[in-house]
Design an enzyme around this catalytic site. Structure first.
Site, mmCIF file in Angstrom:
data_model
loop_
_atom_site.group_PDB
_atom_site.id
_atom_site.type_symbol
_atom_site.label_atom_id
_atom_site.label_comp_id
_atom_site.label_asym_id
_atom_site.label_seq_id
_atom_site.Cartn_x
_atom_site.Cartn_y
_atom_site.Cartn_z
ATOM 1 C CD GLU A 117 -2.983 -1.275 0.383
ATOM 2 O OE1 GLU A 117 -3.073 -0.407 -0.509
ATOM 3 O OE2 GLU A 117 -3.751 -2.240 0.477
ATOM 4 C CG HIS A 140 -4.446 -0.565 5.812
ATOM 5 N ND1 HIS A 140 -5.827 -0.617 5.841
ATOM 6 C CD2 HIS A 140 -4.051 -1.735 5.240
ATOM 7 C CE1 HIS A 140 -6.229 -1.762 5.305
ATOM 8 N NE2 HIS A 140 -5.177 -2.462 4.941
ATOM 9 C CG HIS A 142 -7.160 -6.092 7.605
ATOM 10 N ND1 HIS A 142 -6.686 -7.220 6.973
ATOM 11 C CD2 HIS A 142 -6.850 -5.059 6.784
ATOM 12 C CE1 HIS A 142 -6.107 -6.896 5.814
ATOM 13 N NE2 HIS A 142 -6.184 -5.576 5.693
ATOM 14 C CG HIS A 213 -9.009 -3.933 2.311
ATOM 15 N ND1 HIS A 213 -8.203 -3.620 1.252
ATOM 16 C CD2 HIS A 213 -8.145 -4.254 3.318
ATOM 17 C CE1 HIS A 213 -6.930 -3.753 1.573
ATOM 18 N NE2 HIS A 213 -6.875 -4.132 2.831
#
Ligand code: 2HA
Ligand code: ZN
Length: 264
Positions: A117, A140, A142, A213
């Site tokens: 990413e 980032h 999850h 996501h």
């Protein structure tokens, strides 16, 4: 490169939150990625770049001379707790922004490369720099309940309804996620399209929810970026708990929500 104390402190905050991500089950296998913009915190000499791996990569010219801590692609975030120098690296982007040297990290891990990413992280750091804001960290991860809600047939597609539902779960959510959550439509992980939705979303939101996501937030450091996602996920968890118990949560009233505006 020998890192100075300021940079060591930022990395130790990353290690601290990596432990929380693992405890929360938000960082399975290679899930998630973290970067910190270290530009201006330490000078990199040509000696620091000597015999260091150089990766060609065309970047926007504003990325010239940036220094970034970034987690490695395919690496386990849980290893950041004890081995940040193995699973993460510091990259020094060259003056032409046509490539970067890996000046620190990847110890016993010579194949290390920045996260898949990378493009999202880089564009966000460039955006933050252009806005002169103090956010140096991009996270980032999850988070389970936020991802679950992104699959909700109604809330997953309606930003206004999602924010209203989450803000009304408990007072602190409204106060600590003041700009709310942006829903970015599903895009291929690591794609430029996802990076673009994300930078647009961060213009006027505290968090970007990558549909089906994960979530992304920025903060002055890793702790602050984590707090945004942690608080938002708490709301998502309460909302889903109510659904699991068989009722649609009432939420705080319009009047109760209005009363919180003194804190905004
Ligand atoms: O780094 O989470 O989005 C693995 C991912 C990609
Ligand atoms: Zn992901």
């Amino acid at each position: 490169m020998l890192i100075n104390q300021t940079i060591a402190n930022e990395i130790s905050k990353v290690s601290e939150i990596a432990a929380y991500l693992w405890q929360r089950e938000w960082a399975e296998r290679n899930a998630g990625n973290i970067s910190v913009n270290l530009t201006g915190l330490q000078n990199v000499s040509s000696k620091d770049k000597e015999n260091k791996k150089y990766i060609e990569c065309l970047m926007p010219e504003e990325a010239s001379d940036m220094l970034l801590f970034i987690t490695g692609t395919g690496e386990r975030l849980r290893e950041l707790v004890n081995l940040p120098e193995k699973v993460a690296c510091i990259i020094s982007i060259d003056h032409q922004a046509k490539g970067y040297h890996i000046v620190w990290g990847g110890i016993d891990n010579p194949g290390i490369l920045p996260t898949s990413e990378f493009i999202s992280h880089l564009l966000i750091h460039l955006f933050n720099t252009s806005q002169n804001n103090t956010h140096r960290c991009v996270l980032h991860t999850h988070p389970i309940e936020l991802i679950a809600l992104s699959h909700h047939p109604e809330l997953g597609h309606n930003e206004a309804k999602l924010n209203k539902a989450l803000w009304s779960m408990l007072p602190e959510i409204r106060v600590f996620i003041p700009k709310g959550i942006c829903i970015a439509p599903y895009e291929l992980p690591g794609s430029l399209a996802l990076a673009k939705h994300t930078t647009e979303g961060l213009n006027n939101h505290s968090i970007v929810l990558w549909s089906k996501h994960g979530a992304l937030a920025t903060g002055k450091d890793a702790l602050e970026a984590f707090d945004f996602i942690d608080v938002a996920n708490k709301a998502a968890k309460i909302y889903l708990k109510c659904l699991q118990a068989g009722f649609i949560p009432e939420g705080m009233s319009e009047e109760q929500m209005k009363g919180l505006e003194i804190f905004l």
